[in-house]
Design a protein around this motif. Structure first.
Motif, PDB file in Angstrom:
ATOM      1  N   THR A  56       0.846  -1.186   0.000  1.00 52.68           N
ATOM      2  CA  THR A  56       0.000   0.000   0.000  1.00 52.68           C
ATOM      3  C   THR A  56       0.882   1.237   0.000  1.00 52.68           C
ATOM      4  OG1 THR A  56      -1.735  -1.155   1.242  1.00 52.68           O
ATOM      5  CG2 THR A  56      -1.823   1.256   1.207  1.00 52.68           C
ATOM      6  N   ILE A  57       0.657   2.133  -0.956  1.00 50.80           N
ATOM      7  CA  ILE A  57       1.471   3.340  -1.049  1.00 50.80           C
ATOM      8  C   ILE A  57       0.585   4.584  -0.988  1.00 50.80           C
ATOM      9  CG2 ILE A  57       3.335   2.236  -2.348  1.00 50.80           C
ATOM     10  CD1 ILE A  57       2.164   3.493  -4.898  1.00 50.80           C
ATOM     11  N   ILE A  58       1.163   5.660  -0.461  1.00 49.29           N
ATOM     12  CA  ILE A  58       0.478   6.949  -0.346  1.00 49.29           C
ATOM     13  C   ILE A  58       1.251   7.954  -1.191  1.00 49.29           C
ATOM     14  CG2 ILE A  58      -0.331   8.719   1.258  1.00 49.29           C
ATOM     15  CD1 ILE A  58      -0.006   6.499   3.470  1.00 49.29           C
ATOM     16  N   VAL A  69       6.170  12.374  -4.760  1.00 44.56           N
ATOM     17  CA  VAL A  69       6.866  11.402  -3.916  1.00 44.56           C
ATOM     18  C   VAL A  69       5.833  10.425  -3.361  1.00 44.56           C
ATOM     19  CG1 VAL A  69       8.827  12.873  -3.257  1.00 44.56           C
ATOM     20  CG2 VAL A  69       6.712  12.944  -1.924  1.00 44.56           C
ATOM     21  N   TYR A  70       6.313   9.299  -2.871  1.00 45.82           N
ATOM     22  CA  TYR A  70       5.428   8.270  -2.326  1.00 45.82           C
ATOM     23  C   TYR A  70       5.956   7.836  -0.964  1.00 45.82           C
ATOM     24  CZ  TYR A  70       8.735   4.436  -2.546  1.00 45.82           C
ATOM     25  OH  TYR A  70       9.821   3.626  -2.291  1.00 45.82           O
ATOM     26  N   GLN A  71       5.125   7.117  -0.258  1.00 42.90           N
ATOM     27  CA  GLN A  71       5.543   6.466   0.992  1.00 42.90           C
ATOM     28  C   GLN A  71       4.722   5.190   1.157  1.00 42.90           C
ATOM     29  OE1 GLN A  71       4.435   8.336   4.807  1.00 42.90           O
ATOM     30  NE2 GLN A  71       4.060   6.164   5.289  1.00 42.90           N
ATOM     31  N   ARG A  72       5.403   4.110   1.486  1.00 47.28           N
ATOM     32  CA  ARG A  72       4.675   2.863   1.750  1.00 47.28           C
ATOM     33  C   ARG A  72       3.995   2.975   3.107  1.00 47.28           C
ATOM     34  NH1 ARG A  72       6.688  -3.351   2.816  1.00 47.28           N
ATOM     35  NH2 ARG A  72       4.756  -4.340   2.156  1.00 47.28           N
ATOM     36  N   ALA A  73       2.736   2.605   3.179  1.00 47.44           N
ATOM     37  CA  ALA A  73       1.966   2.720   4.423  1.00 47.44           C
ATOM     38  C   ALA A  73       2.625   1.921   5.536  1.00 47.44           C
ATOM     39  CB  ALA A  73       0.536   2.232   4.206  1.00 47.44           C
ATOM     40  N   GLY A  74       2.885   2.589   6.645  1.00 46.36           N
ATOM     41  CA  GLY A  74       3.470   1.930   7.808  1.00 46.36           C
ATOM     42  C   GLY A  74       4.960   1.723   7.730  1.00 46.36           C
ATOM     43  N   ASP A  75       5.611   2.158   6.660  1.00 50.27           N
ATOM     44  CA  ASP A  75       7.050   1.953   6.514  1.00 50.27           C
ATOM     45  C   ASP A  75       7.657   3.216   5.916  1.00 50.27           C
ATOM     46  OD1 ASP A  75       9.625   1.145   6.124  1.00 50.27           O
ATOM     47  OD2 ASP A  75       9.161  -0.535   4.801  1.00 50.27           O
ATOM     48  N   PHE A  76       8.104   4.111   6.787  1.00 51.45           N
ATOM     49  CA  PHE A  76       8.599   5.399   6.323  1.00 51.45           C
ATOM     50  C   PHE A  76       9.983   5.282   5.689  1.00 51.45           C
ATOM     51  CE2 PHE A  76       5.317   6.417   9.328  1.00 51.45           C
ATOM     52  CZ  PHE A  76       4.681   7.508   8.756  1.00 51.45           C
ATOM     53  N   ALA A  77      10.642   4.130   5.835  1.00 50.85           N
ATOM     54  CA  ALA A  77      11.927   3.938   5.166  1.00 50.85           C
ATOM     55  C   ALA A  77      11.726   3.703   3.673  1.00 50.85           C
ATOM     56  CB  ALA A  77      12.673   2.759   5.791  1.00 50.85           C
ATOM     57  N   LEU A 293       7.267   6.073  12.715  1.00 55.26           N
ATOM     58  CA  LEU A 293       8.717   6.251  12.713  1.00 55.26           C
ATOM     59  C   LEU A 293       9.184   6.520  11.297  1.00 55.26           C
ATOM     60  CD1 LEU A 293      11.370   6.244  14.276  1.00 55.26           C
ATOM     61  CD2 LEU A 293      11.578   3.801  13.774  1.00 55.26           C
ATOM     62  N   THR A 294       9.862   7.651  11.113  1.00 57.23           N
ATOM     63  CA  THR A 294      10.437   8.003   9.821  1.00 57.23           C
ATOM     64  C   THR A 294      11.948   8.056   9.959  1.00 57.23           C
ATOM     65  OG1 THR A 294      10.483  10.395  10.195  1.00 57.23           O
ATOM     66  CG2 THR A 294       8.414   9.449   9.371  1.00 57.23           C
ATOM     67  N   ASN A 295      12.634   7.972   8.832  1.00 60.56           N
ATOM     68  CA  ASN A 295      14.089   8.111   8.851  1.00 60.56           C
ATOM     69  C   ASN A 295      14.488   9.475   9.393  1.00 60.56           C
ATOM     70  OD1 ASN A 295      14.279   5.586   7.750  1.00 60.56           O
ATOM     71  ND2 ASN A 295      14.675   6.274   5.672  1.00 60.56           N
ATOM     72  N   GLN A 296      13.682  10.499   9.078  1.00 58.81           N
ATOM     73  CA  GLN A 296      13.983  11.839   9.563  1.00 58.81           C
ATOM     74  C   GLN A 296      13.875  11.906  11.091  1.00 58.81           C
ATOM     75  OE1 GLN A 296      11.946  11.033   7.139  1.00 58.81           O
ATOM     76  NE2 GLN A 296      12.369  12.264   5.308  1.00 58.81           N
ATOM     77  N   HIS A 327       8.275  -3.998  17.212  1.00 63.15           N
ATOM     78  CA  HIS A 327       9.492  -4.712  16.807  1.00 63.15           C
ATOM     79  C   HIS A 327       9.938  -4.278  15.420  1.00 63.15           C
ATOM     80  CE1 HIS A 327      10.165  -7.584  20.099  1.00 63.15           C
ATOM     81  NE2 HIS A 327       8.852  -7.568  20.256  1.00 63.15           N
ATOM     82  N   ARG A 328       8.984  -3.916  14.569  1.00 56.18           N
ATOM     83  CA  ARG A 328       9.345  -3.409  13.243  1.00 56.18           C
ATOM     84  C   ARG A 328      10.068  -2.066  13.364  1.00 56.18           C
ATOM     85  NH1 ARG A 328       4.463  -3.391  10.941  1.00 56.18           N
ATOM     86  NH2 ARG A 328       4.181  -1.148  10.866  1.00 56.18           N
ATOM     87  N   TYR A 329       9.608  -1.226  14.296  1.00 58.01           N
ATOM     88  CA  TYR A 329      10.282   0.051  14.528  1.00 58.01           C
ATOM     89  C   TYR A 329      11.693  -0.171  15.074  1.00 58.01           C
ATOM     90  CZ  TYR A 329       5.838   2.548  13.887  1.00 58.01           C
ATOM     91  OH  TYR A 329       4.688   3.074  13.370  1.00 58.01           O
ATOM     92  N   ASP A 330      11.865  -1.170  15.952  1.00 55.41           N
ATOM     93  CA  ASP A 330      13.204  -1.503  16.445  1.00 55.41           C
ATOM     94  C   ASP A 330      14.151  -1.761  15.279  1.00 55.41           C
ATOM     95  OD1 ASP A 330      12.464  -1.362  19.128  1.00 55.41           O
ATOM     96  OD2 ASP A 330      11.988  -3.493  19.254  1.00 55.41           O
ATOM     97  N   LEU A 331      13.708  -2.623  14.375  1.00 55.66           N
ATOM     98  CA  LEU A 331      14.548  -3.000  13.240  1.00 55.66           C
ATOM     99  C   LEU A 331      14.824  -1.800  12.347  1.00 55.66           C
ATOM    100  CD1 LEU A 331      16.045  -5.067  11.564  1.00 55.66           C
ATOM    101  CD2 LEU A 331      13.862  -5.760  10.548  1.00 55.66           C
ATOM    102  N   GLN A 332      13.803  -0.995  12.092  1.00 62.21           N
ATOM    103  CA  GLN A 332      13.973   0.183  11.238  1.00 62.21           C
ATOM    104  C   GLN A 332      14.978   1.155  11.859  1.00 62.21           C
ATOM    105  OE1 GLN A 332      10.290   2.147  10.219  1.00 62.21           O
ATOM    106  NE2 GLN A 332      11.330   4.041   9.648  1.00 62.21           N
ATOM    107  N   PHE A 333      14.872   1.370  13.163  1.00 63.88           N
ATOM    108  CA  PHE A 333      15.771   2.287  13.858  1.00 63.88           C
ATOM    109  C   PHE A 333      17.204   1.746  13.818  1.00 63.88           C
ATOM    110  CE2 PHE A 333      17.497   5.006  17.051  1.00 63.88           C
ATOM    111  CZ  PHE A 333      16.620   6.061  17.239  1.00 63.88           C
ATOM    112  N   VAL A 334      17.357   0.468  14.149  1.00 62.26           N
ATOM    113  CA  VAL A 334      18.690  -0.142  14.190  1.00 62.26           C
ATOM    114  C   VAL A 334      19.299  -0.208  12.798  1.00 62.26           C
ATOM    115  CG1 VAL A 334      19.904  -2.320  14.620  1.00 62.26           C
ATOM    116  CG2 VAL A 334      18.300  -1.411  16.327  1.00 62.26           C
ATOM    117  N   GLN A 335      18.486  -0.555  11.791  1.00 61.77           N
ATOM    118  CA  GLN A 335      19.003  -0.627  10.420  1.00 61.77           C
ATOM    119  C   GLN A 335      19.619   0.696   9.992  1.00 61.77           C
ATOM    120  OE1 GLN A 335      16.731   0.749   7.592  1.00 61.77           O
ATOM    121  NE2 GLN A 335      18.513   0.589   6.246  1.00 61.77           N
TER     122      GLN A 335
END
Length: 588
Positions: A56-58, A69-77, A293-296, A327-335
């Motif tokens: 799903t993209i916005i 620009v686009y963003q995948r829903a729930g995944d700001f990376a 959670l976004t990369n910014q 847990h998904r945010y953990d991985l995104q932050f650590v990545q």
């Protein structure tokens, strides 16, 4: 003539990337490759879904391909331009263009060239989707002056979430939690901003008070947004910067812990739980990302951490919710934090999966190989737990949904992680361990879904008992409502420690509102010798009162009549006239 032919006439050698971006809309390309517009989910920022890939993209700026620009829903990376959109889907939606041996950018431009060659009638059909969308308009800028902000009253929404006034008044949160008064115009049914309300006192506004948490971007001291909360309200104020701003508490002289959480209420709850358990140190900085959670935002948090004075052995605690999203945010932050040592690129995964392309350079091979080895070990444990699934379709499906998949395509290695807490946690901790950041960055979770749920449960469970006995570790040994009973239990613990020659500390606590406790009796024993024994006068008086009540109850009981030995019937003896009436035979 196709659009490709037109561009080749203008650029016979190579079509510039900016021209490709300006002439191909993400919306049109997505529709061409199976995405469907979800009109009910948004017009100014349309939502498109690809059911086959659960993607799903916005879209932002849907009518301007050059600025789109686009963003995948729930995944700001997973966000960016059309180039990023294609890059992150070369292993899924655009896999037919992911040719081995060609570099990544060539594969991306192949997708764009192919669409430019599409029949103009088909392009017009795809473009009609964009034409039907509403204008985006101008985004409202945040202005603090538009909001009526006041000190928080003692009776506020947070007390209903079991947050104590003492917690809000702590140095971490002083001036970081305020009230926001909203003005509802009865004539229009909409709220007006504070300046408008002041100009029109005749409108007889209906006033509502919300709890407000200010957000900052770390680049200036100015407030860049507000998170608003109430019983029926959970949103950010209009114009708030949700993509790069976070809530941040006040910093101590030297910070020992940096705690990153999903909500400011969790931050308050976390600190209150510490205080309930006896830890009142002002040594932590709390961050809230506001439920996303976004990369910014990761950059903002790390910018703040870098700017604050820190203890030498400080830690960063990722304390997002104890669920799949957390847990998904953990991985995104650590990545993002380990990117310098092991850069992974997010890509689109299959249904309910998080996927990354692993780096192929020789310098990263040791970490990559070890990560893949840990993934295989994880899969072995999954297979051992589920057992044999021969001929069991449901078992096979369960096994497939729990395992980590490793893909190899066009010289790239992809790790596909199921959206399960166990798998996400394994990969996150492995990345920290393999990059050597596990000593600094910790993953800490609540027992329940979040720390406010933990706080609520703590208060509910302990609310059944007035007193408790805890040891030197803070562990609760006994609960009870009788001061006299717990006083006797303390004497028992004292005699036991003395006889064993132990070193122990015990405290009788009286429970207070919001889960806090007040010490009533404190006992310290060192090598079997009492070195400290104190008791509050009010507790001693309560013990005396209970003993007096027990004595009066005992005195009021009817006196028992003793049975003389000679009155007892003898075995085998037949009752005779004149014996005790109770032993007389019953009349027939």
């Amino acid at each position: 003539m196709t659009k490709f032919d037109e561009l080749k006439e203008r650029f016979p050698n190579l079509i510039p990337v900016q021209e490709l971006r300006s002439n191909v809309s993400i919306v049109e390309l997505a529709v061409q490759y199976g995405y469907e517009l979800q009109r009910h989910k948004g017009q100014s920022r349309p939502v498109l879904e690809h059911s086959a890939y659960n993607d799903t993209i916005i879209i932002k700026n849907p009518k301007d391909p050059a600025q789109q620009v686009y963003q995948r829903a729930g995944d700001f990376a997973d966000s960016g331009t059309i180039i990023d959109f294609i890059r992150n889907r070369l292993s899924t939606v655009f896999v037919m263009f992911n040719r081995p041996g060609d570099n990544e950018f060539k594969n991306i431009t192949s997708v764009l060239y192919d669409y430019l060659r599409v029949d103009p009638n088909m392009v017009a059909k795809n473009r009609a989707v964009t034409a039907a969308l509403a204008d985006t308009g101008t985004k409202q800028q945040f202005a603090k002056e538009l909001f009526d902000l006041r000190p928080l009253a003692p009776d506020n929404y947070l007390t209903k979430r079991n947050i104590a006034p003492e917690t809000i008044a702590r140095p971490e949160f002083a001036n970081k939690v305020v009230a926001q008064v909203a003005y509802l115009n009865p004539a229009t049914g909409h709220t007006d901003d504070y300046l408008t309300a002041k100009e029109h006192p005749e409108r007889n506004y209906l006033k509502f008070t919300n709890v407000a948490f200010p957000y900052y971007n770390g680049l200036s001291p100015e407030v860049t947004g507000l998170e608003l909360r109430n019983e029926k309200l959970k949103l950010h104020a209009p114009g708030s910067d949700r993509y790069s701003s976070v809530f941040v508490s006040n910093a101590p002289t030297k910070a020992q812990h940096f705690v990153v959480m999903e909500s400011a209420i969790d931050a308050l709850s976390h600190q209150q739980l510490r205080a309930i358990r006896g830890d009142n140190a002002f040594d932590s900085v709390y961050f809230s990302i506001g439920g996303q959670l976004t990369n910014q935002q990761v950059n903002t948090v790390t910018r703040y951490i870098g700017s604050f004075p820190k203890a030498e052995n400080y830690s960063i605690n990722l304390s997002f919710d104890n669920d799949t999203k957390g847990h998904r945010y953990d991985l995104q932050f650590v990545q993002q934090l380990v990117a310098a040592k092991f850069p992974m690129s997010p890509t689109v995964g299959n249904s309910h999966r998080i996927s990354y392309v692993l780096p192929e350079d020789q310098a990263y091979r040791p970490i990559r190989d070890e990560l893949l080895s840990k993934a295989e070990y994880f899969n072995q444990n999954v297979r051992a737990q589920i057992g044999r699934t021969d001929g069991d379709a449901l078992g096979q499906k369960e096994l497939q949904s729990q395992q980590i998949f490793i893909g190899f395509n066009a010289g790239q290695t992809t790790i596909n992680i199921p959206e399960s807490c166990a798998a996400l946690l394994m990969v996150t901790r492995s990345l920290l361990e393999l990059t050597g950041l596990d000593e600094r960055i910790k993953i800490s979770k609540s027992v329940g879904k979040d720390y406010n749920e933990d706080l609520t449960r703590e208060i509910q469970q302990t609310g059944k008992y007035r007193y408790s006995i805890t040891d030197e570790t803070g562990q609760t040994l006994y609960d009870g409502n009788s001061a006299n009973t717990l006083s006797r239990q303390m004497n028992h613990l004292k005699h036991q420690a003395e006889s064993e020659g132990s070193t122990k500390s015990y405290t009788v606590n009286e429970r207070q509102p919001f889960g806090f406790t007040k010490p009533q009796v404190e006992l310290s024993i060192e090598a079997g010798k009492v070195i400290k024994a104190t008791q509050k006068p009010e507790f001693h008086q309560q013990v005396l009162n209970e003993r007096k009540e027990q004595k009066s109850v005992t005195t009021a009981l009817p006196e028992k009549i003793a049975l003389n030995p000679e009155d007892k019937p003898q075995v085998g003896k037949v009752p005779q006239p004149g014996d005790d009436n109770s032993l007389k035979p019953k009349r027939r």
